[in-house]
Motif scaffolding. Structure first.
Motif, PDB file in Angstrom:
ATOM      1  N   THR A 157      58.390  67.227 -15.399  1.00 30.92           N
ATOM      2  CA  THR A 157      59.416  66.468 -14.685  1.00 30.92           C
ATOM      3  C   THR A 157      60.060  65.462 -15.627  1.00 30.92           C
ATOM      4  OG1 THR A 157      58.289  66.716 -12.557  1.00 30.92           O
ATOM      5  CG2 THR A 157      59.900  64.951 -12.730  1.00 30.92           C
ATOM      6  N   THR A 158      61.381  65.437 -15.620  1.00 28.73           N
ATOM      7  CA  THR A 158      62.163  64.569 -16.502  1.00 28.73           C
ATOM      8  C   THR A 158      63.160  63.768 -15.676  1.00 28.73           C
ATOM      9  OG1 THR A 158      62.025  66.266 -18.227  1.00 28.73           O
ATOM     10  CG2 THR A 158      63.661  64.528 -18.544  1.00 28.73           C
ATOM     11  N   PHE A 159      63.372  62.514 -16.060  1.00 30.22           N
ATOM     12  CA  PHE A 159      64.367  61.679 -15.397  1.00 30.22           C
ATOM     13  C   PHE A 159      65.683  61.743 -16.163  1.00 30.22           C
ATOM     14  CE2 PHE A 159      66.474  57.437 -15.133  1.00 30.22           C
ATOM     15  CZ  PHE A 159      66.907  57.544 -13.818  1.00 30.22           C
ATOM     16  N   TYR A 160      66.770  62.002 -15.441  1.00 28.45           N
ATOM     17  CA  TYR A 160      68.115  61.979 -16.014  1.00 28.45           C
ATOM     18  C   TYR A 160      68.817  60.715 -15.512  1.00 28.45           C
ATOM     19  CZ  TYR A 160      67.743  66.881 -17.501  1.00 28.45           C
ATOM     20  OH  TYR A 160      67.371  68.056 -18.109  1.00 28.45           O
ATOM     21  N   ALA A 161      69.293  59.905 -16.435  1.00 28.33           N
ATOM     22  CA  ALA A 161      69.892  58.611 -16.077  1.00 28.33           C
ATOM     23  C   ALA A 161      71.223  58.795 -15.361  1.00 28.33           C
ATOM     24  CB  ALA A 161      70.086  57.777 -17.343  1.00 28.33           C
ATOM     25  N   LEU A 171      95.714  72.625 -13.090  1.00 27.55           N
ATOM     26  CA  LEU A 171      95.115  72.377 -11.780  1.00 27.55           C
ATOM     27  C   LEU A 171      93.658  71.961 -11.967  1.00 27.55           C
ATOM     28  CD1 LEU A 171      95.373  72.561  -8.669  1.00 27.55           C
ATOM     29  CD2 LEU A 171      94.629  74.946  -8.839  1.00 27.55           C
ATOM     30  N   GLY A 172      93.276  70.887 -11.305  1.00 35.36           N
ATOM     31  CA  GLY A 172      91.883  70.432 -11.320  1.00 35.36           C
ATOM     32  C   GLY A 172      91.372  70.327  -9.904  1.00 35.36           C
ATOM     33  N   ILE A 173      90.043  70.309  -9.737  1.00 31.74           N
ATOM     34  CA  ILE A 173      89.434  70.314  -8.407  1.00 31.74           C
ATOM     35  C   ILE A 173      88.282  69.309  -8.357  1.00 31.74           C
ATOM     36  CG2 ILE A 173      87.956  72.262  -9.068  1.00 31.74           C
ATOM     37  CD1 ILE A 173      89.369  71.607  -5.530  1.00 31.74           C
ATOM     38  N   GLY A 174      88.125  68.651  -7.231  1.00 38.09           N
ATOM     39  CA  GLY A 174      87.132  67.588  -7.084  1.00 38.09           C
ATOM     40  C   GLY A 174      85.715  68.069  -6.857  1.00 38.09           C
ATOM     41  N   HIS A 175      85.227  68.908  -7.746  1.00 37.09           N
ATOM     42  CA  HIS A 175      83.830  69.344  -7.681  1.00 37.09           C
ATOM     43  C   HIS A 175      83.064  68.687  -8.828  1.00 37.09           C
ATOM     44  CE1 HIS A 175      84.143  71.910  -4.273  1.00 37.09           C
ATOM     45  NE2 HIS A 175      85.020  72.708  -4.830  1.00 37.09           N
ATOM     46  N   GLU A 176      82.905  67.367  -8.693  1.00 37.16           N
ATOM     47  CA  GLU A 176      82.299  66.587  -9.761  1.00 37.16           C
ATOM     48  C   GLU A 176      80.827  66.877  -9.982  1.00 37.16           C
ATOM     49  OE1 GLU A 176      82.033  64.548  -5.919  1.00 37.16           O
ATOM     50  OE2 GLU A 176      83.782  65.152  -7.072  1.00 37.16           O
ATOM     51  N   ARG A 177      80.188  67.541  -9.008  1.00 37.81           N
ATOM     52  CA  ARG A 177      78.755  67.786  -9.180  1.00 37.81           C
ATOM     53  C   ARG A 177      78.485  68.730 -10.348  1.00 37.81           C
ATOM     54  NH1 ARG A 177      74.977  66.333  -4.455  1.00 37.81           N
ATOM     55  NH2 ARG A 177      73.998  65.747  -6.405  1.00 37.81           N
ATOM     56  N   ARG A 178      79.453  69.541 -10.726  1.00 35.06           N
ATOM     57  CA  ARG A 178      79.313  70.375 -11.926  1.00 35.06           C
ATOM     58  C   ARG A 178      79.147  69.537 -13.189  1.00 35.06           C
ATOM     59  NH1 ARG A 178      82.395  75.875 -12.438  1.00 35.06           N
ATOM     60  NH2 ARG A 178      82.640  76.574 -10.283  1.00 35.06           N
ATOM     61  N   PHE A 179      79.613  68.288 -13.131  1.00 38.12           N
ATOM     62  CA  PHE A 179      79.641  67.442 -14.318  1.00 38.12           C
ATOM     63  C   PHE A 179      78.420  66.523 -14.402  1.00 38.12           C
ATOM     64  CE2 PHE A 179      83.834  68.975 -13.606  1.00 38.12           C
ATOM     65  CZ  PHE A 179      84.410  69.117 -14.869  1.00 38.12           C
ATOM     66  N   GLU A 180      77.489  66.657 -13.475  1.00 41.97           N
ATOM     67  CA  GLU A 180      76.247  65.901 -13.569  1.00 41.97           C
ATOM     68  C   GLU A 180      75.382  66.473 -14.695  1.00 41.97           C
ATOM     69  OE1 GLU A 180      76.166  64.901  -8.765  1.00 41.97           O
ATOM     70  OE2 GLU A 180      74.664  66.240  -9.645  1.00 41.97           O
ATOM     71  N   PRO A 181      74.785  65.634 -15.530  1.00 38.95           N
ATOM     72  CA  PRO A 181      74.032  66.125 -16.688  1.00 38.95           C
ATOM     73  C   PRO A 181      72.942  67.133 -16.327  1.00 38.95           C
ATOM     74  CG  PRO A 181      74.348  63.762 -16.848  1.00 38.95           C
ATOM     75  CD  PRO A 181      74.841  64.157 -15.486  1.00 38.95           C
ATOM     76  N   ALA A 182      72.248  66.919 -15.212  1.00 35.38           N
ATOM     77  CA  ALA A 182      71.172  67.842 -14.843  1.00 35.38           C
ATOM     78  C   ALA A 182      71.720  69.218 -14.473  1.00 35.38           C
ATOM     79  CB  ALA A 182      70.363  67.265 -13.688  1.00 35.38           C
ATOM     80  N   VAL A 183      72.870  69.251 -13.803  1.00 38.51           N
ATOM     81  CA  VAL A 183      73.488  70.527 -13.445  1.00 38.51           C
ATOM     82  C   VAL A 183      73.970  71.243 -14.696  1.00 38.51           C
ATOM     83  CG1 VAL A 183      75.428  71.607 -12.245  1.00 38.51           C
ATOM     84  CG2 VAL A 183      74.115  69.801 -11.115  1.00 38.51           C
ATOM     85  N   ILE A 184      74.592  70.513 -15.616  1.00 39.80           N
ATOM     86  CA  ILE A 184      75.026  71.100 -16.892  1.00 39.80           C
ATOM     87  C   ILE A 184      73.835  71.714 -17.619  1.00 39.80           C
ATOM     88  CG2 ILE A 184      75.943  70.546 -19.176  1.00 39.80           C
ATOM     89  CD1 ILE A 184      77.687  68.406 -17.791  1.00 39.80           C
ATOM     90  N   ASP A 185      72.715  70.989 -17.631  1.00 36.24           N
ATOM     91  CA  ASP A 185      71.504  71.473 -18.293  1.00 36.24           C
ATOM     92  C   ASP A 185      70.960  72.717 -17.601  1.00 36.24           C
ATOM     93  OD1 ASP A 185      69.588  71.335 -20.295  1.00 36.24           O
ATOM     94  OD2 ASP A 185      68.230  70.089 -19.111  1.00 36.24           O
ATOM     95  N   MET A 186      70.961  72.724 -16.259  1.00 40.69           N
ATOM     96  CA  MET A 186      70.489  73.887 -15.510  1.00 40.69           C
ATOM     97  C   MET A 186      71.308  75.126 -15.864  1.00 40.69           C
ATOM     98  SD  MET A 186      70.346  74.486 -11.355  1.00 40.69           S
ATOM     99  CE  MET A 186      68.794  73.649 -11.008  1.00 40.69           C
ATOM    100  N   ARG A 187      72.623  74.976 -15.896  1.00 39.95           N
ATOM    101  CA  ARG A 187      73.493  76.110 -16.208  1.00 39.95           C
ATOM    102  C   ARG A 187      73.233  76.637 -17.616  1.00 39.95           C
ATOM    103  NH1 ARG A 187      79.640  75.160 -14.735  1.00 39.95           N
ATOM    104  NH2 ARG A 187      79.625  77.424 -15.078  1.00 39.95           N
ATOM    105  N   LYS A 188      73.079  75.730 -18.575  1.00 39.41           N
ATOM    106  CA  LYS A 188      72.852  76.137 -19.963  1.00 39.41           C
ATOM    107  C   LYS A 188      71.511  76.863 -20.111  1.00 39.41           C
ATOM    108  CE  LYS A 188      75.595  72.607 -22.369  1.00 39.41           C
ATOM    109  NZ  LYS A 188      75.526  71.386 -23.228  1.00 39.41           N
ATOM    110  N   ARG A 189      70.486  76.333 -19.486  1.00 37.05           N
ATOM    111  CA  ARG A 189      69.148  76.894 -19.657  1.00 37.05           C
ATOM    112  C   ARG A 189      69.016  78.252 -18.983  1.00 37.05           C
ATOM    113  NH1 ARG A 189      65.145  71.867 -18.490  1.00 37.05           N
ATOM    114  NH2 ARG A 189      63.547  73.374 -19.172  1.00 37.05           N
ATOM    115  N   PHE A 190      69.632  78.408 -17.812  1.00 44.65           N
ATOM    116  CA  PHE A 190      69.600  79.714 -17.160  1.00 44.65           C
ATOM    117  C   PHE A 190      70.464  80.719 -17.909  1.00 44.65           C
ATOM    118  CE2 PHE A 190      67.306  78.013 -13.588  1.00 44.65           C
ATOM    119  CZ  PHE A 190      66.674  79.117 -13.043  1.00 44.65           C
TER     120      PHE A 190
END
Length: 327
Positions: free
Chosen positions: A272-276, A113-132
């Motif tokens: 401040t950093t830009f994520y492409a 089962l998969g779910i359409g919550h693609e915002r988890r897969f944005e690089p900045a969100v991935i980075d936020m989760r890892k750093r916290f």
């Protein structure tokens, strides 16, 4: 590579079809929609008019549901019982009881089962989760999130997305549900919620302005906003005991132009950093595909999906009651 059928060829179904062009993991071979003009626009795949046609096709190993949310529960169960893996757009279901039944059907069938919550897969969100998670910013205290847009002002007023019967609390299922999911991903188990819905900037019968406050078992709180009558705004900030991190979207995720990310540590200057731009929609679908093929676990757990649906249901109860509701 896994061959899939896209069920529903409207706005988002068309975006998913485009996102999967040349994917090495997920291969869309069938598009399903009762609307003849929608089928005619689905270039590059064969088409059918009925959901049952996809389940009868032996070539199809998974379905991607881009259908109105009222159909999700039955379609997930039917697809699972036919032995197909299921990727479902948000919300997974509209009630916790339906979500529990859908998840049970998937488990019993041994499918993914998969779910359409693609915002988890944005690089900045991935980075936020890892750093916290690594403790860089200390203990998470407060999350502030906003995902607003005015795209629906162009919809015909008989569109299901604007129906108070089919889709009560319109901003919740449109964009707010993504913020709820991100708060669960970052803060854990939600326990209670207070929400307020208003019709302030449009004639949408199911509202255009939603505010949500969610309490979590950890003691942290999320304050979330979703507006359907204002130009696009996307913002996610997590404040911790040693610093904070904020993500600002430059444009709507449908056509991302990247993210500006600011991080602050105590007694230090903000950086401040830009994520492409990054194809987060495709990343999510390919993560689902790899999980269906047995290559890697899917990163959104069934427990998180269920917590989201329970929150979805509790938010709507809170809108009606005007009080804090238990999730």
């Amino acid at each position: 590579m896994i061959k899939v059928a896209i069920i529903g060829l409207g706005w988002w179904g068309s975006i998913i079809l485009k996102a999967l062009l040349n994917s090495p993991v997920v291969n869309p071979v069938l598009g399903v929609d009762p609307n003849e003009s929608a089928r005619a626009s689905a270039l590059g795949v064969k088409t059918a008019a009925r959901f049952e046609d996809a389940l009868a096709d032996p070539e199809i190993k998974a379905v991607i549901l881009c259908t109105p949310q009222e159909h999700h529960a039955k379609q997930i169960v039917a697809a699972a019982q036919s032995g197909r893996h299921v990727f479902c757009e948000k919300p997974l279901c509209t009630t916790a009881a339906d979500a529990e039944a859908a998840i049970a059907a998937v488990r019993n069938a041994g499918v993914q089962l998969g779910i359409g919550h693609e915002r988890r897969f944005e690089p900045a969100v991935i980075d936020m989760r890892k750093r916290f998670a690594a403790g860089e910013f200390g203990r998470p205290l407060l999350l502030e999130g906003n995902f607003s847009q005015d795209k629906f002002l162009k919809l015909p007023r008989d569109n299901w997305r604007l129906s108070n019967t089919v889709n009560p609390a319109g901003p919740l299922s449109a964009t707010g549900i993504h913020m709820v999911d991100l708060s669960i991903a970052l803060l854990g188990r939600p326990t209670r919620v207070w929400a307020r819905l208003a019709q302030l900037g449009s004639d949408f019968e199911n509202g255009d302005t939603l505010s949500i406050t969610i309490g979590f078992a950890s003691g942290a709180t999320a304050m979330l906003g979703a507006v359907l009558a204002t130009p696009f705004m996307g913002r996610l900030a997590l404040l911790g005991s040693k610093g904070w991190m904020e993500i600002r979207d430059r444009s709507h995720p449908e056509n991302s132009t990247g993210w500006d990310v600011t991080s602050v540590h105590r007694d230090e200057t903000p950086v401040t950093t830009f994520y492409a731009p990054h194809p987060a929609v495709r990343d999510n679908l390919e993560a689902f595909g790899r999980a269906a093929l047995g290559e890697a676990p899917y990163p959104v757990t069934p427990d998180e999906m269920l917590a989201n649906v329970r929150s979805f249901e509790a938010i709507q109860r809170s809108i009606k009651s005007g009080t804090i509701e238990i999730i």
